[in-house]
Design a protein around this motif. Structure first.
Motif, mmCIF file in Angstrom:
data_model
loop_
_atom_site.group_PDB
_atom_site.id
_atom_site.type_symbol
_atom_site.label_atom_id
_atom_site.label_comp_id
_atom_site.label_asym_id
_atom_site.label_seq_id
_atom_site.Cartn_x
_atom_site.Cartn_y
_atom_site.Cartn_z
ATOM 1 N N ALA A 65 -27.198 13.909 0.594
ATOM 2 C CA ALA A 65 -27.429 14.112 2.029
ATOM 3 C C ALA A 65 -27.165 12.834 2.833
ATOM 4 N N ALA A 66 -27.400 11.677 2.215
ATOM 5 C CA ALA A 66 -27.153 10.410 2.898
ATOM 6 C C ALA A 66 -25.665 10.214 3.195
ATOM 7 N N VAL A 67 -24.829 10.869 2.418
ATOM 8 C CA VAL A 67 -23.385 10.747 2.591
ATOM 9 C C VAL A 67 -22.817 11.915 3.396
ATOM 10 N N SER A 68 -23.336 13.131 3.128
ATOM 11 C CA SER A 68 -22.767 14.319 3.762
ATOM 12 C C SER A 68 -23.780 15.453 3.825
ATOM 13 N N ALA A 69 -24.068 15.923 5.033
ATOM 14 C CA ALA A 69 -24.970 17.062 5.186
ATOM 15 C C ALA A 69 -24.355 18.321 4.582
ATOM 16 N N GLY A 70 -23.050 18.491 4.773
ATOM 17 C CA GLY A 70 -22.364 19.636 4.186
ATOM 18 C C GLY A 70 -22.378 19.575 2.667
ATOM 19 N N GLY A 71 -22.157 18.391 2.139
ATOM 20 C CA GLY A 71 -22.204 18.206 0.692
ATOM 21 C C GLY A 71 -23.583 18.516 0.136
ATOM 22 N N ALA A 72 -24.616 18.181 0.901
ATOM 23 C CA ALA A 72 -25.987 18.458 0.469
ATOM 24 C C ALA A 72 -26.240 19.959 0.386
ATOM 25 N N THR A 73 -25.657 20.709 1.298
ATOM 26 C CA THR A 73 -25.797 22.170 1.264
ATOM 27 C C THR A 73 -25.203 22.729 -0.025
ATOM 28 N N PHE A 74 -24.007 22.266 -0.375
ATOM 29 C CA PHE A 74 -23.369 22.723 -1.610
ATOM 30 C C PHE A 74 -24.128 22.226 -2.835
ATOM 31 N N PHE A 75 -24.646 21.019 -2.778
ATOM 32 C CA PHE A 75 -25.436 20.479 -3.890
ATOM 33 C C PHE A 75 -26.660 21.358 -4.132
ATOM 34 N N ARG A 76 -27.353 21.697 -3.072
ATOM 35 C CA ARG A 76 -28.569 22.524 -3.194
ATOM 36 C C ARG A 76 -28.227 23.915 -3.738
#
Length: 93
Positions: A65-76
């Motif tokens: 999430a610190a790098v990318s909010a969109g990436g955090a969504t996919f990570f979750r």
């Protein structure tokens, strides 16, 4: 990358950013949103679960999430689908 692998894309197709952008940008039946909504953690190939889990190893939601909010969504989403698959599987991955 782990999301695409879990959805069945070969790992090699997810190494090049332009290919990833093309995969993420698809619409219709092959669109990422539709494929995520139709994903069934009970029937996914366990090798895909293992590969995706390995790709996420060492990462946290906070670090992504610190790098990318969109990436955090996919990570979750990917982390949750891996957990769901493991809960319903007799084979631990």
């Amino acid at each position: 990358m782990a999301t695409l692998v879990l959805l069945g894309h070969p790992k090699e197709q997810t190494k090049d950013w332009s290919q990833v952008q093309a995969l993420v940008g698809r619409t219709g039946k092959s669109g990422l949103k539709r494929r995520c909504l139709q994903f069934d953690p009970d029937t996914v190939d366990k090798s895909l679960v293992c590969t995706s889990k390995a790709l996420l190893h060492g990462l946290t939601l906070e670090s992504v999430a610190a790098v990318s909010a969109g990436g955090a969504t996919f990570f979750r989403w990917t982390s949750n689908m891996i957990k769901e698959s493991e809960m319903h599987s007799t084979v631990e991955v």
